[in-house]
Structure formats: structure tokens, C-alpha cells
Write an enzyme that holds these catalytic residues in place. Structure first.
Site, PDB file in Angstrom:
ATOM      1  N   LYS A 175      19.417 128.119 -59.380  1.00 36.99           N
ATOM      2  CA  LYS A 175      18.345 127.134 -59.540  1.00 36.99           C
ATOM      3  C   LYS A 175      18.917 125.740 -59.812  1.00 36.99           C
ATOM      4  CE  LYS A 175      14.202 125.434 -60.352  1.00 36.99           C
ATOM      5  NZ  LYS A 175      13.263 125.119 -59.251  1.00 36.99           N
ATOM      6  N   LYS A 244      17.189 116.443 -67.680  1.00 36.75           N
ATOM      7  CA  LYS A 244      17.643 117.660 -68.351  1.00 36.75           C
ATOM      8  C   LYS A 244      18.391 118.574 -67.392  1.00 36.75           C
ATOM      9  CE  LYS A 244      14.999 121.026 -68.396  1.00 36.75           C
ATOM     10  NZ  LYS A 244      14.741 122.237 -67.583  1.00 36.75           N
TER      11      LYS A 244
END
Length: 306
Positions: A175, A244
Site C-alpha cells: 500500500k 503521513k
């Protein structure tokens, strides 16, 4: 685990609500836990879900718990707090983390849950909130093959595609690689749109030429829906989450001792946007921040055509 496991779901945001709804509509008993926003909680309760008082209670009650949270510190707190999942974990419990998280944290939590006789599965998502509501997300799964077969019927409630990447942690690594590409596109497309505008090629013309070419893609389409059409909801992923995720990419690269100039450069734009008060903006709005750095207002130029 019984033939009809009891399912828990923590994190009922853009993606989580649709996923949990589809699990409940799949016929499973469902326990949920959200935040201060009561709308998704009440929606699921109206479908027959029950609200857990704590993650610990959920772990004591459920056979499979989904997490769909914003970052690894939130996941670690849900797992490790005094009233967290580990405090109530029992042998056979499966925790499915559908968040985008730090793989090193994932592997540590997996070891802690394994010590309690449970299984940690990373299953980050591909897709949009619309696909979440439709049960057509993709799942990139990190776990043992036998665990995947046990949980597959539940995953099939919300995922149109389930692919095992490898052992625990590999789903989150995959991911991050995907988000590295997509979020770098965000920085690249911002620069391209601004440079084009500065040299006399307005964003609308840029889209007309690039979209049908081999360089066009789905990310470009949604990104330019904001840049040209000024649709602020064309791609609902925040700049804060982008920063992030790129931070996790950089950490992963450092751990692997891989130089990662592109990821570091892309992260700087998102960090600047956060520092200037735009952390809640969605990723395509990064183009406005890059434009401001270059003395340009894309909103004025976007509709113009050559």
C-alpha cells in the site's frame, strides 16, 4: 471461530462506514466503535449493529475485528491501551487492519497478538468511499494463507478483489508503494499545472492533451477535476494523510537502506501545505499551494483555453 463469526469494526470514517455496512448486510453480527461523530454509528445501529463500550469489550466479544484508522499511533493505542484489544484478546481472535500504516509497527503488533494466540492481518485498501459503500474495494492482504481462507468470506463482503501479498506486514508495504506513486503524482501534477500556467498553457488545455494520452490515468482525472473544474471533493484524501503516508515510505526506505530522493522531495510539498494551515485540504488542493509559492492563482487560469 464459529461458522458465523461475530465481527467488530473500529473506525467509521469515509471508508469504514461502507465496509461495516456491507459486513452487516452480509448477515454477520456486528459490533462497532467510532468517534464523536454519531452519524455513521447511528446508521449502523439502525441496521442492527451493537455499539461496544471499549476495544477490550469488543475483543472479548468478537471473533474478527477490523481497524480502519488514520495512522499507526492510533492503531497502537487501540491495541495496547489498558482497555485496548490486547487486554481482551483471546486465542483465535483475528484483527484485520485496513488502515495505511507503518509496516514496522504492524509487525510488532502482530507479534504481540500472536503471543495471546491471535492473528494480525494487514489488509489496506484500494478504492474510494463510493466503492466502499458499494462493497467493491480491493484488499492487499498480509497474513498466512490459512488465516486468509478463514477470513475471506468476511473480506468478500466489502472487497471486490482480495489479493494476498505475502506474510504479515507485506500488505502495508504494498500500500505504501502504491501511495508513493499516487502522492508523488499529486506533487508532480501540481508542478506541471503551475509551470504550464506560467508559460501560457492553462490547466484546461493541459488536461485536454494529457488525459487521452498514455500519460493520462485515473489519478490525473480526479486531480484535474479540481484544478480545472474546481471540484473540491474530486479526491477525498487529506494532505495530512498524504504527508503521513510519505513519511512512512521514507521510514520504510531508511529501514531497507534504500535512497529515496523522489519520496523525500514529494513529502516536502505536503509538509509545507500542513505548516501553512492546509492539513485538512484534499490532495488536489496541493496545486493551489504550489501555485502560491510561484505567484500564480490557478483558479483564475483554470477555465481558459488556447
Amino acid at each position: 471461530m464459529t461458522d458465523a463469526p461475530v465481527i467488530g469494526f473500529i473506525g467509521l470514517g469515509f471508508m469504514g462506514h461502507g465496509m461495516a455496512k456491507n459486513i452487516r448486510q452480509g448477515g454477520y453480527d456486528l459490533w462497532v466503535r467510532g468517534r464523536s461523530n454519531r452519524k455513521p454509528i447511528d446508521s449502523l445501529i439502525s441496521l442492527g449493529a451493537k455499539e461496544a463500550e471499549s476495544p477490550k469489550q469488543m475483543a472479548e466479544t468478537c471473533d474478527i475485528i477490523h481497524l480502519c484508522l488514520s495512522n499507526s499511533p492510533q492503531i497502537e493505542a487501540i491495541m495496547r491501551d489498558a482497555d485496548g484489544i490486547l487486554a481482551g484478546a483471546r486465542p483465535g481472535l483475528v484483527v484485520i487492519d485496513a488502515s495505511t500504516a507503518d509496516p514496522a509497527s504492524t509487525e510488532a503488533l502482530a507479534a504481540e497478538l500472536a503471543a495471546k494466540g491471535g492473528h494480525f492481518v494487514d489488509a489496506p485498501l484500494g478504492g474510494t468511499p463510493v466503492q466502499a459503500e458499494a462493497g467493491q474495494l480491493s484488499a492487499m492482504v498480509g497474513c498466512d494463507e490459512d488465516v486468509l481462507e478463514r477470513i475471506r468470506p468476511v473480506l468478500d463482503c466489502w472487497a471486490g478483489s482480495v489479493r494476498r501479498i505475502g506474510p504479515v506486514g507485506s500488505g502495508h508495504k504494498m500500500k505504501l508503494l502504491m501511495n508513493f506513486i499516487g502522492l508523488s503524482y499529486g506533487a508532480l501534477f501540481s508542478e506541471v499545472a503551475v509551470l504550464g500556467a506560467k508559460v501560457g498553457i492553462p490547466p484546461a488545455t493541459l488536461r485536454e492533451v494529457i488525459a487521452p494520452s498514455r500519460m493520462g490515468n485515473g489519478f490525473f482525472d480526479t486531480f484535474m477535476s479540481y484544478v480545472v473544474d474546481r471540484d473540491p471533493n474530486s479526491h477525498k484524501f487529506s494532505i495530512e494523510n498524504a504527508a503521513k503516508d510519505l513519511g512512512y515510505v521514507n521510514d520504510m526506505a531508511a529501514h531497507a537502506q534504500v535512497m529515496n530522493i523522489m519520496a523525500g522531495a514529494a513529502q516536502q510539498y505536503y509538509t509545507h501545505a500542513m505548516a501553512t494551515g492546509h492539513r485538512a485540504d484534499y490532495v488536489p488542493l496541493l496545486s493551489d499551494r504550489v501555485a502560491a509559492l510561484n505567484g500564480t492563482d490557478l483558479a483564475k487560469l483554470a477555465p481558459a483555453k488556447t
